[in-house]
Write a protein that holds these residues in place. Structure first.
Motif, PDB file in Angstrom:
ATOM      1  N   LEU A 127      25.483 -20.548  23.501  1.00 17.32           N
ATOM      2  CA  LEU A 127      24.679 -20.925  24.655  1.00 17.32           C
ATOM      3  C   LEU A 127      25.504 -20.863  25.933  1.00 17.32           C
ATOM      4  N   VAL A 128      26.720 -21.377  25.891  1.00 20.45           N
ATOM      5  CA  VAL A 128      27.581 -21.368  27.070  1.00 20.45           C
ATOM      6  C   VAL A 128      27.914 -19.935  27.477  1.00 20.45           C
ATOM      7  N   LEU A 129      28.212 -19.069  26.521  1.00 17.99           N
ATOM      8  CA  LEU A 129      28.527 -17.681  26.844  1.00 17.99           C
ATOM      9  C   LEU A 129      27.326 -16.950  27.430  1.00 17.99           C
ATOM     10  N   GLN A 130      26.149 -17.198  26.901  1.00 20.13           N
ATOM     11  CA  GLN A 130      24.958 -16.558  27.438  1.00 20.13           C
ATOM     12  C   GLN A 130      24.700 -16.997  28.873  1.00 20.13           C
ATOM     13  N   VAL A 131      24.800 -18.287  29.122  1.00 24.50           N
ATOM     14  CA  VAL A 131      24.535 -18.795  30.467  1.00 24.50           C
ATOM     15  C   VAL A 131      25.586 -18.280  31.443  1.00 24.50           C
ATOM     16  N   LEU A 132      26.854 -18.273  31.038  1.00 26.77           N
ATOM     17  CA  LEU A 132      27.904 -17.770  31.925  1.00 26.77           C
ATOM     18  C   LEU A 132      27.716 -16.295  32.250  1.00 26.77           C
ATOM     19  N   THR A 133      27.415 -15.484  31.261  1.00 27.51           N
ATOM     20  CA  THR A 133      27.242 -14.058  31.541  1.00 27.51           C
ATOM     21  C   THR A 133      25.991 -13.800  32.372  1.00 27.51           C
ATOM     22  N   ARG A 134      24.959 -14.580  32.201  1.00 31.44           N
ATOM     23  CA  ARG A 134      23.775 -14.417  33.056  1.00 31.44           C
ATOM     24  C   ARG A 134      24.088 -14.803  34.488  1.00 31.44           C
ATOM     25  N   PHE A 135      24.804 -15.889  34.678  1.00 36.21           N
ATOM     26  CA  PHE A 135      25.179 -16.294  36.033  1.00 36.21           C
ATOM     27  C   PHE A 135      26.073 -15.243  36.684  1.00 36.21           C
ATOM     28  N   LEU A 136      27.075 -14.766  35.960  1.00 33.28           N
ATOM     29  CA  LEU A 136      27.975 -13.775  36.533  1.00 33.28           C
ATOM     30  C   LEU A 136      27.258 -12.452  36.799  1.00 33.28           C
ATOM     31  N   GLY A 137      26.407 -12.042  35.878  1.00 35.84           N
ATOM     32  CA  GLY A 137      25.699 -10.777  36.051  1.00 35.84           C
ATOM     33  C   GLY A 137      24.684 -10.800  37.165  1.00 35.84           C
ATOM     34  N   SER A 138      24.082 -11.953  37.410  1.00 38.38           N
ATOM     35  CA  SER A 138      23.053 -12.007  38.446  1.00 38.38           C
ATOM     36  C   SER A 138      23.602 -12.398  39.807  1.00 38.38           C
ATOM     37  N   SER A 139      24.762 -13.018  39.851  1.00 42.18           N
ATOM     38  CA  SER A 139      25.263 -13.479  41.141  1.00 42.18           C
ATOM     39  C   SER A 139      26.484 -12.711  41.622  1.00 42.18           C
TER      40      SER A 139
END
Length: 119
Positions: free
Chosen positions: A23-35
Motif C-alpha cells: 500500500l505504501v509503495l503504491q501510494v508513493l509511486t502514484r504521488f511521485l508519478g502524478s506530481s
C-alpha cells in the motif's frame, strides 16, 4: 479472538506487513508519478534530442489535414502516433522509451482491472 499458536501469529504479522508495504509503495509511486513531471520530461528531452523523425516534424510547418494523405504515407496528427506508425525507422533509444511506456500502460491496464497491486 481465538487463541493463535506462534506460527499463525507469524503468518498473520507477515501478511499484514506485506500489505502495508504494498500500500505504501503504491501510494508513493502514484504521488511521485502524478506530481513530478521530471519523470516525463527526461524521456521527452531524450526523444526531442535523439529522434530524427521528431526533428523533421519541427522543420516542416503543420498544415491542416485536407483530404486523404498521399498513397503510402501516413499523416499523423500526433507526434507520438507518428513514431508508433514508423516504428521500424525509429532509433533504438526511441523504441526503448516507447516500449517502456507502452508496456507500463498495458501491464497497468491488465493488472489494475484484475484488482492486483499496480501503480
Amino acid at each position: 479472538m481465538w487463541p493463535l499458536d506462534p506460527s499463525q501469529k507469524e503468518v498473520l504479522r507477515f501478511a499484514i506487513s506485506c500489505r502495508v508495504l504494498t500500500l505504501v509503495l503504491q501510494v508513493l509511486t502514484r504521488f511521485l508519478g502524478s506530481s513530478t513531471p521530471i519523470v516525463y520530461w527526461f524521456p521527452a528531452h531524450l526523444l526531442q534530442d535523439q529522434e530524427p523523425l521528431l526533428r523533421s516534424l519541427e522543420t516542416v510547418p503543420w498544415k491542416p489535414h485536407a483530404g486523404d494523405p498521399p498513397p503510402g504515407q501516413k499523416v499523423p496528427r500526433n507526434s507520438i502516433m507518428g513514431l508508433l506508425c514508423n516504428w521500424k525507422t525509429c532509433s533504438l533509444l526511441t523504441r526503448c522509451i516507447l516500449g517502456y511506456f507502452l508496456t507500463y500502460w498495458l501491464l497497468g491496464l491488465l493488472l489494475h482491472c484484475n484488482f492486483l497491486p499496480w501503480t
